[in-house]
Design a protein around this motif. Structure first.
Motif, PDB file in Angstrom:
ATOM      1  N   GLY A  94     -10.277 -29.830 -56.982  1.00 57.83           N
ATOM      2  CA  GLY A  94     -11.032 -28.823 -56.235  1.00 57.83           C
ATOM      3  C   GLY A  94     -10.288 -27.505 -56.218  1.00 57.83           C
ATOM      4  O   GLY A  94      -9.081 -27.452 -56.494  1.00 57.83           O
ATOM      5  N   PRO A  95     -10.950 -26.421 -55.885  1.00 57.72           N
ATOM      6  CA  PRO A  95     -10.336 -25.087 -55.971  1.00 57.72           C
ATOM      7  C   PRO A  95      -9.195 -24.840 -54.995  1.00 57.72           C
ATOM      8  O   PRO A  95      -8.480 -23.846 -55.130  1.00 57.72           O
ATOM      9  N   LEU A  96      -8.999 -25.733 -54.024  1.00 61.33           N
ATOM     10  CA  LEU A  96      -7.931 -25.532 -53.037  1.00 61.33           C
ATOM     11  C   LEU A  96      -6.719 -26.425 -53.288  1.00 61.33           C
ATOM     12  O   LEU A  96      -5.780 -26.446 -52.479  1.00 61.33           O
ATOM     13  N   ASP A  97      -6.685 -27.136 -54.392  1.00 62.52           N
ATOM     14  CA  ASP A  97      -5.644 -28.138 -54.631  1.00 62.52           C
ATOM     15  C   ASP A  97      -4.226 -27.581 -54.627  1.00 62.52           C
ATOM     16  O   ASP A  97      -3.340 -28.099 -53.948  1.00 62.52           O
ATOM     17  N   GLN A  98      -3.984 -26.549 -55.431  1.00 65.16           N
ATOM     18  CA  GLN A  98      -2.621 -26.059 -55.642  1.00 65.16           C
ATOM     19  C   GLN A  98      -2.519 -24.564 -55.385  1.00 65.16           C
ATOM     20  O   GLN A  98      -3.308 -23.784 -55.930  1.00 65.16           O
ATOM     21  N   PRO A  99      -1.537 -24.129 -54.577  1.00 63.55           N
ATOM     22  CA  PRO A  99      -1.308 -22.683 -54.427  1.00 63.55           C
ATOM     23  C   PRO A  99      -0.648 -22.139 -55.697  1.00 63.55           C
ATOM     24  O   PRO A  99       0.364 -22.673 -56.160  1.00 63.55           O
ATOM     25  N   ARG A 136     -11.048 -24.828 -61.481  1.00 65.43           N
ATOM     26  CA  ARG A 136     -11.725 -24.151 -60.374  1.00 65.43           C
ATOM     27  C   ARG A 136     -10.688 -23.320 -59.627  1.00 65.43           C
ATOM     28  O   ARG A 136      -9.557 -23.782 -59.397  1.00 65.43           O
ATOM     29  N   VAL A 137     -11.071 -22.102 -59.256  1.00 61.63           N
ATOM     30  CA  VAL A 137     -10.128 -21.152 -58.662  1.00 61.63           C
ATOM     31  C   VAL A 137     -10.723 -20.564 -57.387  1.00 61.63           C
ATOM     32  O   VAL A 137     -11.933 -20.307 -57.321  1.00 61.63           O
ATOM     33  N   ALA A 168      -5.910 -23.197 -57.000  1.00 59.60           N
ATOM     34  CA  ALA A 168      -6.645 -23.698 -58.156  1.00 59.60           C
ATOM     35  C   ALA A 168      -6.585 -25.216 -58.209  1.00 59.60           C
ATOM     36  O   ALA A 168      -5.661 -25.844 -57.687  1.00 59.60           O
ATOM     37  N   GLY A 169      -7.588 -25.785 -58.865  1.00 56.10           N
ATOM     38  CA  GLY A 169      -7.621 -27.220 -59.135  1.00 56.10           C
ATOM     39  C   GLY A 169      -8.015 -27.427 -60.583  1.00 56.10           C
ATOM     40  O   GLY A 169      -8.793 -26.640 -61.139  1.00 56.10           O
ATOM     41  N   PHE A 170      -7.509 -28.484 -61.201  1.00 53.12           N
ATOM     42  CA  PHE A 170      -7.714 -28.644 -62.643  1.00 53.12           C
ATOM     43  C   PHE A 170      -7.215 -30.011 -63.114  1.00 53.12           C
ATOM     44  O   PHE A 170      -6.451 -30.692 -62.428  1.00 53.12           O
ATOM     45  N   GLU A 171      -7.659 -30.379 -64.293  1.00 51.97           N
ATOM     46  CA  GLU A 171      -7.018 -31.423 -65.068  1.00 51.97           C
ATOM     47  C   GLU A 171      -6.171 -30.726 -66.128  1.00 51.97           C
ATOM     48  O   GLU A 171      -6.408 -29.555 -66.447  1.00 51.97           O
ATOM     49  N   PHE A 172      -5.183 -31.435 -66.669  1.00 52.20           N
ATOM     50  CA  PHE A 172      -4.313 -30.798 -67.653  1.00 52.20           C
ATOM     51  C   PHE A 172      -3.757 -31.825 -68.631  1.00 52.20           C
ATOM     52  O   PHE A 172      -3.745 -33.032 -68.360  1.00 52.20           O
ATOM     53  N   ASP A 173      -3.325 -31.328 -69.777  1.00 53.05           N
ATOM     54  CA  ASP A 173      -2.698 -32.150 -70.807  1.00 53.05           C
ATOM     55  C   ASP A 173      -1.242 -31.732 -70.980  1.00 53.05           C
ATOM     56  O   ASP A 173      -0.823 -30.659 -70.539  1.00 53.05           O
ATOM     57  N   VAL A 174      -0.477 -32.592 -71.657  1.00 57.04           N
ATOM     58  CA  VAL A 174       0.925 -32.310 -71.966  1.00 57.04           C
ATOM     59  C   VAL A 174       1.015 -31.896 -73.436  1.00 57.04           C
ATOM     60  O   VAL A 174       0.487 -32.602 -74.300  1.00 57.04           O
TER      61      VAL A 174
END
Length: 205
Positions: A94-99, A136-137, A168-174
Motif C-alpha cells: 500500500g502507499p503508506l508502507d515505507q517512508p 503506489r506512492v 511508498a509501497g511496492f514489490e521488488f526484485d533483486v
C-alpha cells in the motif's frame, strides 16, 4: 556487463535456497576481546536456482534462460519469495508502507527503500528494481499519481510541500547474475532426484 530487464522464471525461483550475507572482518586480540569491522554497508544476496527445478521441462527453461544471459555475462531480475514486498509477505503493498523521504518544497526525486527494524535499530535497504506495476506512492497520507519511475527513483511532477511525509509501497526484485559459467547435469541423476547446483549472486546496480 549489461543488465537484461527480465525476471528469472518465478516458478523456478520458488523453492530456491538463499538469502542475505554480510561480510564482517573479525580480529581476536591478545586479551580475548574482538574487534569487528563491516566493510559492506549493504548485504549481498546469494541463491541456488537448482533447488527450484522439479522436471525436465524446468531444466529446459533454465538452460534457455542461462544461454540467453550468456552465462555470467548479463544480469537479470530475481524474485526472492521470502523478501519481495514493502510489507509483510501475506499483505498487499500500500502507499503508506515505507517512508522514503520528506518534502522540502524543492526536491522532486526520492529513492525507494525498505526498512528492516529490530531492537531499536533500523537498517535501510535501497530498492533499485521495483516491479513498476505494483508501485503506489503517497504524500502526507494521500495517494499521488503525478510521478514517474526511473530505476528505483520516483520523480514527482511537482515537489511535495515542505514537511510532508513521502511514502511508498511496492514489490521488488533483486538484481543478480549467474555465479558460474557452466551448468552440469546428468539427466538420469536428475530424474532420480539429484538436482544441479546453479548459484546466483546479487550485483550492485
Amino acid at each position: 556487463m549489461a543488465f537484461h530487464d527480465i525476471c528469472f522464471p518465478a516458478s523456478l525461483s520458488f523453492g530456491a535456497l538463499g538469502g542475505p550475507e554480510r561480510r564482517v572482518e573479525i580480529v581476536t586480540l591478545a586479551n580475548g576481546h574482538e574487534e569487528r569491522n563491516a566493510p559492506w554497508s549493504q548485504s549481498r544476496r546469494r541463491y541456488d536456482a537448482g533447488l527450484g527445478l522439479r522436471s525436465l521441462d524446468d531444466l529446459h527453461d533454465l538452460l534457455a534462460f542461462f544461454e540467453a544471459r550468456g552465462g555470467q555475462l548479463h544480469g537479470f531480475r530475481w524474485k526472492d519469495w521470502a523478501d519481495h514486498k514493502s510489507c509483510a509477505p501475506s499483505a498487499t503493498p500500500g502507499p503508506l508502507d515505507q517512508p522514503i523521504g520528506q518534502g522540502d518544497g524543492t526536491t522532486r526525486d526520492f529513492q525507494l527503500r525498505k526498512a528492516y527494524a529490530s531492537g531499536g535499530t533500523t537498517h535501510w535497504r535501497p530498492i533499485t528494481h521495483p516491479v513498476a506495476s505494483t508501485l503506489r506512492v503517497a504524500v502526507a497520507g494521500t495517494e499521488r499519481h503525478d510521478w514517474t519511475l526511473d530505476g528505483g527513483r520516483v520523480t514527482f511532477a511537482t515537489a511535495p510541500v515542505a514537511g510532508t511525509a513521502v511514502t511508498a509501497g511496492f514489490e521488488f526484485d533483486v538484481p543478480v547474475r549467474f555465479d558460474n559459467d557452466a551448468i552440469r547435469v546428468q539427466v538420469s541423476n536428475f530424474q532420480a532426484g539429484e538436482v544441479p547446483s546453479v548459484p546466483v549472486i546479487e550485483v550492485r546496480a
